[in-house]
Design a protein around this motif. Structure first.
Motif: not given
Length: 293
Positions: A247, A259-260, A252-253, A209, A256
């Motif tokens: 998602a 999103f990062a 989910m990982h 991330a 993320s």
């Protein structure tokens, strides 16, 4: 004088560098020099280089660790070839690539920059994921067509005065290409040729991330420097849509990580928006800060 100079900046890797050099030996090109810009603080590369020195024209440059852009600039200054490229230390070449690139430039004298395709060892696309196999290089497609190890520069005198921006830790290769284009030359993507490079992207499990934020931040600085807010909005929307879709699939990982990247894209663009009226020193600091999140 060699026709082509290949500048490889490296730190930390050994087996990958050996693989690259073996692939360059296989080129059997009579007019090629290889410049290894070595930022290791030990002699780990010496036996690897010595093993091929009788088959390759190698210039082994040693320098203190200052980052990949500084290393590429040092190699670019030392390069004697008309055509210059910057292979990563974990990529390798098909056996005819150097000859194919030289022939391409000879047949396309109106172009001075060539970007080729990029796949992993299994033929999976690992870079330059543009939907067209061939196209001219421009700002709107540069983020998908200008991965550093895939680019070759048939250098004019003006092009040799353009160097990598050492204040950019990510996106410096695209920035370098776009500033080269601003000297008045033309560039083209031709994916019928390719290099080999491992897949390293946000959904491959190879990017953290923190690194995704830094990649996004570098991209944000680039878009602010070279493009319009419309492109930034489009890139941000793409990241957010992709994250939502991932998602929804329960990953989910991975979501993320995307999103990062979007967060970094926003931070880089907003910070870069502040630098127009600053001094050169302050501008450099802000660009570095944009990646230091």
């Amino acid at each position: 004088m060699p026709i082509i100079s290949l500048v490889c900046a490296t730190k930390g890797r050994t087996g990958e560098v050996e693989q690259l050099l073996d692939s360059l030996v296989a080129q059997k090109h009579a007019s090629m020099e290889v410049i290894i810009v070595d930022q290791n603080q030990d002699d780990r590369l010496v036996p690897i280089i010595e093993a091929v020195r009788d088959r390759l024209d190698i210039n082994h440059l040693r320098m203190e660790p200052r980052g990949v852009s500084a290393a590429r600039n040092a190699g670019f200054r030392a390069a004697r070839g008309r055509i210059v490229s910057f292979p990563d230390d974990d990529c390798w070449y098909p056996s005819t690539l150097v000859r194919d690139v030289e022939a391409w430039f000879n047949d396309h004298s109106d172009y001075k920059i060539l970007a080729v395709g990029c796949t992993d060892q299994d033929g999976v696309r690992s870079g330059n994921r543009w939907f067209q196999e061939e196209c001219d290089l421009k700002v709107s497609n540069s983020l998908r067509t200008t991965m550093c190890p895939t680019m070759f520069f048939d250098c004019t005198e003006e092009m040799r005065a353009v160097f990598f921006d050492e204040s950019l830790n990510y996106g410096e290769d695209t920035d370098f290409c776009l500033r080269q284009l601003k000297t008045g030359v033309k560039g083209r993507l031709d994916s019928k040729m390719n290099i080999y490079h491992p897949v390293r992207d946000m959904l491959s499990g190879t990017v953290t991330a923190d690194r995704a934020v830094k990649y996004g931040s570098g991209m944000g600085v680039l878009v602010r420097r070279h493009a319009t807010i419309v492109l930034w909005v489009a890139l941000l929307a793409y990241d957010l849509l992709r994250a939502a879709l991932v998602a929804c699939r329960g990953r989910m990982h991975d979501a993320s990580i995307v999103f990062a990247h979007a967060r970094g894209l926003t931070r880089g663009y907003m910070k870069a928006a502040l630098i127009g009226d600053f001094s050169a020193i302050e501008k450099r600091r802000l660009l570095v800060d944009a990646d230091d999140v």
